[in-house]
Design a protein around this motif. Structure first.
Motif, PDB file in Angstrom:
ATOM      1  N   SER A 148     -21.484  16.316 -12.307  1.00 26.32           N
ATOM      2  CA  SER A 148     -20.222  15.708 -12.719  1.00 26.32           C
ATOM      3  C   SER A 148     -19.370  15.366 -11.514  1.00 26.32           C
ATOM      4  N   ASP A 149     -18.291  14.628 -11.749  1.00 28.31           N
ATOM      5  CA  ASP A 149     -17.379  14.263 -10.661  1.00 28.31           C
ATOM      6  C   ASP A 149     -16.874  15.497  -9.916  1.00 28.31           C
ATOM      7  N   ALA A 150     -16.645  16.581 -10.651  1.00 30.42           N
ATOM      8  CA  ALA A 150     -16.083  17.788 -10.034  1.00 30.42           C
ATOM      9  C   ALA A 150     -17.053  18.447  -9.057  1.00 30.42           C
ATOM     10  N   ASP A 151     -18.319  18.039  -9.084  1.00 29.57           N
ATOM     11  CA  ASP A 151     -19.320  18.616  -8.179  1.00 29.57           C
ATOM     12  C   ASP A 151     -19.320  17.962  -6.804  1.00 29.57           C
ATOM     13  N   TYR A 152     -18.523  16.905  -6.619  1.00 32.59           N
ATOM     14  CA  TYR A 152     -18.616  16.108  -5.399  1.00 32.59           C
ATOM     15  C   TYR A 152     -17.266  15.989  -4.709  1.00 32.59           C
ATOM     16  N   VAL A 153     -17.305  16.048  -3.385  1.00 36.51           N
ATOM     17  CA  VAL A 153     -16.111  15.791  -2.576  1.00 36.51           C
ATOM     18  C   VAL A 153     -16.474  14.852  -1.442  1.00 36.51           C
ATOM     19  N   MET A 154     -15.450  14.160  -0.936  1.00 35.61           N
ATOM     20  CA  MET A 154     -15.631  13.246   0.190  1.00 35.61           C
ATOM     21  C   MET A 154     -14.845  13.749   1.389  1.00 35.61           C
ATOM     22  N   ARG A 155     -15.456  13.632   2.561  1.00 33.20           N
ATOM     23  CA  ARG A 155     -14.756  13.857   3.821  1.00 33.20           C
ATOM     24  C   ARG A 155     -14.808  12.569   4.632  1.00 33.20           C
ATOM     25  N   VAL A 156     -13.741  12.283   5.365  1.00 30.24           N
ATOM     26  CA  VAL A 156     -13.658  11.056   6.156  1.00 30.24           C
ATOM     27  C   VAL A 156     -12.957  11.375   7.472  1.00 30.24           C
ATOM     28  N   ALA A 157     -13.392  10.730   8.534  1.00 26.31           N
ATOM     29  CA  ALA A 157     -12.800  10.930   9.864  1.00 26.31           C
ATOM     30  C   ALA A 157     -11.488  10.164   9.975  1.00 26.31           C
ATOM     31  N   VAL A 158     -10.473  10.683   9.273  1.00 22.39           N
ATOM     32  CA  VAL A 158      -9.160  10.053   9.300  1.00 22.39           C
ATOM     33  C   VAL A 158      -8.248  10.809  10.251  1.00 22.39           C
ATOM     34  N   GLY A 159      -7.251  10.088  10.778  1.00 20.61           N
ATOM     35  CA  GLY A 159      -6.271  10.703  11.666  1.00 20.61           C
ATOM     36  C   GLY A 159      -4.919  10.777  10.987  1.00 20.61           C
ATOM     37  N   GLU A 160      -4.134   9.700  11.091  1.00 22.64           N
ATOM     38  CA  GLU A 160      -2.845   9.603  10.429  1.00 22.64           C
ATOM     39  C   GLU A 160      -2.937   8.603   9.277  1.00 22.64           C
ATOM     40  N   GLN A 161      -2.054   8.747   8.312  1.00 24.05           N
ATOM     41  CA  GLN A 161      -1.966   7.759   7.243  1.00 24.05           C
ATOM     42  C   GLN A 161      -1.112   6.598   7.720  1.00 24.05           C
ATOM     43  N   VAL A 162      -1.552   5.400   7.426  1.00 23.04           N
ATOM     44  CA  VAL A 162      -0.805   4.193   7.774  1.00 23.04           C
ATOM     45  C   VAL A 162       0.057   3.808   6.580  1.00 23.04           C
ATOM     46  N   GLU A 163       1.356   3.763   6.789  1.00 21.29           N
ATOM     47  CA  GLU A 163       2.269   3.413   5.705  1.00 21.29           C
ATOM     48  C   GLU A 163       2.052   1.962   5.283  1.00 21.29           C
ATOM     49  N   LEU A 164       1.924   1.755   3.969  1.00 21.70           N
ATOM     50  CA  LEU A 164       1.742   0.420   3.410  1.00 21.70           C
ATOM     51  C   LEU A 164       2.955   0.058   2.566  1.00 21.70           C
ATOM     52  N   ASN A 165       3.305  -1.231   2.568  1.00 18.34           N
ATOM     53  CA  ASN A 165       4.401  -1.682   1.715  1.00 18.34           C
ATOM     54  C   ASN A 165       3.875  -2.072   0.336  1.00 18.34           C
ATOM     55  N   ASP A 166       4.738  -2.660  -0.507  1.00 18.01           N
ATOM     56  CA  ASP A 166       4.314  -2.984  -1.868  1.00 18.01           C
ATOM     57  C   ASP A 166       3.345  -4.157  -1.931  1.00 18.01           C
ATOM     58  N   ARG A 167       3.052  -4.762  -0.772  1.00 18.07           N
ATOM     59  CA  ARG A 167       2.029  -5.816  -0.695  1.00 18.07           C
ATOM     60  C   ARG A 167       0.735  -5.274  -0.096  1.00 18.07           C
ATOM     61  N   ASN A 168       0.654  -3.958   0.047  1.00 14.56           N
ATOM     62  CA  ASN A 168      -0.506  -3.287   0.648  1.00 14.56           C
ATOM     63  C   ASN A 168      -0.751  -3.733   2.075  1.00 14.56           C
ATOM     64  N   LEU A 169       0.331  -3.980   2.796  1.00 13.53           N
ATOM     65  CA  LEU A 169       0.283  -4.347   4.207  1.00 13.53           C
ATOM     66  C   LEU A 169       0.938  -3.243   5.028  1.00 13.53           C
ATOM     67  N   PRO A 170       0.410  -2.929   6.219  1.00 13.99           N
ATOM     68  CA  PRO A 170       1.024  -1.894   7.053  1.00 13.99           C
ATOM     69  C   PRO A 170       2.457  -2.249   7.447  1.00 13.99           C
ATOM     70  N   THR A 171       3.311  -1.246   7.426  1.00 14.68           N
ATOM     71  CA  THR A 171       4.707  -1.441   7.824  1.00 14.68           C
ATOM     72  C   THR A 171       4.896  -1.300   9.332  1.00 14.68           C
ATOM     73  N   GLY A 172       3.891  -0.776  10.019  1.00 16.45           N
ATOM     74  CA  GLY A 172       4.021  -0.473  11.437  1.00 16.45           C
ATOM     75  C   GLY A 172       4.246   1.002  11.702  1.00 16.45           C
ATOM     76  N   LYS A 173       4.416   1.782  10.624  1.00 11.65           N
ATOM     77  CA  LYS A 173       4.634   3.219  10.770  1.00 11.65           C
ATOM     78  C   LYS A 173       3.368   3.998  10.400  1.00 11.65           C
ATOM     79  N   THR A 174       3.154   5.117  11.078  1.00  7.96           N
ATOM     80  CA  THR A 174       2.105   6.054  10.683  1.00  7.96           C
ATOM     81  C   THR A 174       2.749   7.368  10.265  1.00  7.96           C
ATOM     82  N   LEU A 175       2.074   8.072   9.356  1.00 12.71           N
ATOM     83  CA  LEU A 175       2.613   9.288   8.770  1.00 12.71           C
ATOM     84  C   LEU A 175       1.615  10.427   8.924  1.00 12.71           C
ATOM     85  N   PRO A 176       2.078  11.669   9.028  1.00  3.81           N
ATOM     86  CA  PRO A 176       1.137  12.796   8.998  1.00  3.81           C
ATOM     87  C   PRO A 176       0.401  12.815   7.666  1.00  3.81           C
ATOM     88  N   LEU A 177      -0.800  13.333   7.673  1.00  5.41           N
ATOM     89  CA  LEU A 177      -1.580  13.416   6.442  1.00  5.41           C
ATOM     90  C   LEU A 177      -0.888  14.341   5.442  1.00  5.41           C
TER      91      LEU A 177
END
Length: 330
Positions: free
Chosen positions: A188-217
């Motif tokens: 089932s879905d609950a049996d699986y997890v994903m890991r990804v080599a991410v650093g900071e979250q990139v802030e997106l606006n309401d058009r799904n475009l980066p605002t220029g800011k990064t945020l802590p995870l």
């Protein structure tokens, strides 16, 4: 083994080596729509079923390994580089953006199909020029795109090569909208997890475009780095991230993996140094796949305040640009 087969009415190339089987559709963006480890019963990618072929042809980005050139979104469908303005059609009306490029839908030709004792190599090519109006009208550069697949007993290596055959520098941004199948081997879905080599979250606006800011995870997305995050049978995820290696089995890892918590089997999607940014999208969270999308540039990089810092690159006339990926099961 290499052979030409009919795939629900589309001509395809089926090939295998060791425990791995693969299926490639050259006529739809040279998309590798299936990669499986037969011994472990693992289907790594979302493969179109017979009743999904029409959807695959119209929206190849939600199956297999679809190439995005350029990746993700371009604000208002335009940007300026080297004194030239590039204009693309608006494909997301509510955001007034262009997205995902057109190369994912173009017909490639198989230029090489070679099998040795150690590997199967399939090479596909696409040429853009003034006679190829679908691309050239929006991106007026002559170029060659090669997508090379090498399948061995250790898994799949994919290489993208873009050669600038025009007389001016050519912008290059590439991504893959890869839907990793979850569950990939029962459970089932609950049996699986994903890991990804991410650093900071990139802030997106309401058009799904980066605002220029990064945020802590956030606490939720910090699980992508350590422990793993459930990404199917859950809430919607659509987010952007910088790339920062994670530790997997005591070694640095640059990519994404999905783990079956019950069996310990994992699917790996490894990226090279060209990848600088991730988009993670699960199409609402109630579908059997999630897309960790590696991108060579940050979404909308050509329009960023500092395009080079956002990963924007250009290839000089006569030069080539490369990007590599690996997919395998452990």
């Amino acid at each position: 083994m290499i052979r030409c087969v009919d795939f629900h009415g589309l001509r395809a190339v089926e090939f295998s080596k060791g425990d791995y089987e693969a299926l490639l559709v050259p006529s739809v963006g040279a998309n590798l729509v299936r990669l499986a480890n037969i011994r472990l019963g693992v289907e790594m990618l979302r493969t179109p079923a017979a009743d999904e072929v029409e959807t695959f042809c119209s929206r190849p980005q939600i199956f297999g390994l679809p190439i995005l050139f350029p990746p993700n979104r371009i604000e208002d469908g335009c940007y300026t580089f080297d004194g030239r303005t590039y204009r693309y059609p608006i494909t997301v009306e509510k955001e007034h953006n262009y997205h995902h490029g057109i190369l994912k839908s173009q017909p490639f030709v198989v230029s090489k199909a070679v099998e040795t004792d150690s590997e199967v190599l399939i090479e596909c090519r696409f040429y853009s020029n003034a006679a190829c109006d679908a691309i050239f009208r929006d991106f007026p550069h002559e170029f060659k795109c090669k997508i090379i697949y090498r399948l061995t007993a250790e898994g799949l290596e994919q290489e993208v090569v873009l050669a600038n055959r025009s007389r001016t520098p050519m912008p290059v941004g590439v991504g893959f909208h890869t839907p990793l199948r979850i569950p990939f081997a029962g459970g089932s879905d609950a049996d699986y997890v994903m890991r990804v080599a991410v650093g900071e979250q990139v802030e997106l606006n309401d058009r799904n475009l980066p605002t220029g800011k990064t945020l802590p995870l956030s606490g939720q997305f910090a699980k992508l780095r350590d422990g793993g995050l459930r990404v199917t049978g859950c809430e919607a995820i659509e987010a952007g991230f910088t790339l920062h290696e994670i530790d997997v089995d005591g070694k640095p890892f640059r990519g994404a993996l999905v783990e079956n918590l019950q069996t310990g089997v994992r699917t790996f999607y490894e990226v090279d140094g060209q990848t600088t940014y991730w988009t993670i999208w699960n199409n609402g969270g109630q579908v059997p796949y999630c897309c960790p999308e590696p991108q060579s540039w940050t979404t909308n990089a050509p329009n960023a305040a500092d395009p080079a810092a956002a990963g924007f690159q250009a290839v000089a006339p006569g030069d080539k640009w490369r990007m590599k990926f690996r997919l395998y099961v452990k």
